[in-house]
Design a protein around this motif. Sequence first.
Motif, PDB file in Angstrom:
ATOM      1  N   THR A 181       0.911  -1.193   0.008  1.00 35.03           N
ATOM      2  CA  THR A 181       0.219  -0.027   0.183  1.00 35.03           C
ATOM      3  C   THR A 181       1.267   1.147  -0.295  1.00 35.03           C
ATOM      4  N   SER A 182       1.952   1.247  -0.248  1.00 32.99           N
ATOM      5  CA  SER A 182       2.722   2.195   0.228  1.00 32.99           C
ATOM      6  C   SER A 182       4.466   1.972  -1.205  1.00 32.99           C
ATOM      7  N   THR A 183       5.003   2.962  -1.899  1.00 36.63           N
ATOM      8  CA  THR A 183       5.938   2.606  -2.535  1.00 36.63           C
ATOM      9  C   THR A 183       6.712   3.651  -2.194  1.00 36.63           C
ATOM     10  N   THR A 184       8.065   3.971  -3.017  1.00 36.85           N
ATOM     11  CA  THR A 184       8.858   4.976  -3.297  1.00 36.85           C
ATOM     12  C   THR A 184       9.517   5.426  -3.871  1.00 36.85           C
ATOM     13  N   THR A 189       6.857   9.490  -1.049  1.00 35.06           N
ATOM     14  CA  THR A 189       6.331   8.615  -1.312  1.00 35.06           C
ATOM     15  C   THR A 189       4.894   8.487  -1.263  1.00 35.06           C
ATOM     16  N   THR A 191       0.482   6.408  -1.187  1.00 32.14           N
ATOM     17  CA  THR A 191       0.388   6.445  -0.698  1.00 32.14           C
ATOM     18  C   THR A 191      -0.937   5.229  -1.335  1.00 32.14           C
ATOM     19  N   GLY A 193      -4.839   3.618  -1.281  1.00 34.75           N
ATOM     20  CA  GLY A 193      -5.475   3.602  -0.153  1.00 34.75           C
ATOM     21  C   GLY A 193      -6.571   2.730  -1.031  1.00 34.75           C
ATOM     22  N   THR A 207      -2.162   9.305  -2.739  1.00 32.41           N
ATOM     23  CA  THR A 207      -1.682   9.874  -1.765  1.00 32.41           C
ATOM     24  C   THR A 207      -0.150  10.575  -2.094  1.00 32.41           C
TER      25      THR A 207
END
Length: 328
Positions: A181-184, A189, A191, A193, A207
């Motif tokens: 649910t998150s990556t860079t 970053t 996110t 949802g 986001t």
Amino acid sequence: MNTATKLSGFALGLAAVFGTAYGVGHLAGPVTPAADTRHDSAGTHSDDSHDGGGQATATDHLPGGLLVSDQGYTLQPVAAPTGEFAFRITGPDGAPVTRYDVAHDKRMHLIVARRDLSGFRHVHPELDADGTWRVDSPLDGPGVWRAFADFTPSGGEALTLGVDVTVPGALAPRPLPAPATSTTVDGYTVTLGGTPQPGRTSTLTLTISRDGKPVTDLEPYLGAYGHLVALRQGDLAYLHVHPEGVPGDGRTPAGPAVSFAAEVPSTGAYRLYLDFRHGGAVHTAEFTVVAGDTAAAPTAAATPTATAPAAPTPTADAGHGAPGHGHS
């Protein structure tokens, strides 16, 4: 597009996928046109397309990009100099198409993805007077790539055609990354949802932050604050959606959240690619998501590990940086 594109009504059955073996810069064989079908304005097949007997045709309800030819239009890669990728779209009369409508600030969007989904590029070719589209090659390294031409011929409907392209060399397929649910990317970053649900609309909200602070000054890119492409693992069914609102309309916030309404055609693993502009550059954040049954986890790529055959005069790597993060 001022509102999010909703992609719906896809069936699970797939018609034959047409492709062509193509050493970069060289067309290896003729493209065989597929049967004529109809699309709606989102580039997906409309529900009222039938054959003369009142039965739905075999290619009804297909996601975009699975056909090399549709509605009489055909995607044809052509020979090109080293370091360049070129192709034409031929029309129902067999002649190259030279007139296109502008969609999302461009007349042609070319998206390429390696078959194991380890590489992705979204570029915008230039059109020659003879109907040939040309661009610095977006094919970053050996492997089998799927090239998607996303366009609207003047006076026609939006289409997405796809064809396989092979870059010779040792193939090293990579497994699809696990869902997250998150990556860079590039110091940002992102996110995710929301979870896509087969057969119904889901809201996906991405986001964006940097150094722990929300990014509230996203810059317009192709007429929006974000573009989202989803590719289904296996056949690379192509879904292209856009967020609600228009930059500068006084109502659409410039981040940090960008929301999309999308409907995926089936249970399975998908790779999401979010393009956004900030700091004068376009960045691409990538996610793996699973729609429907969570048992449909990502699987290892089926791309063969053997060395691909050499083309007569292969085009060299275009050198556009790490696969998955380049734009033109």
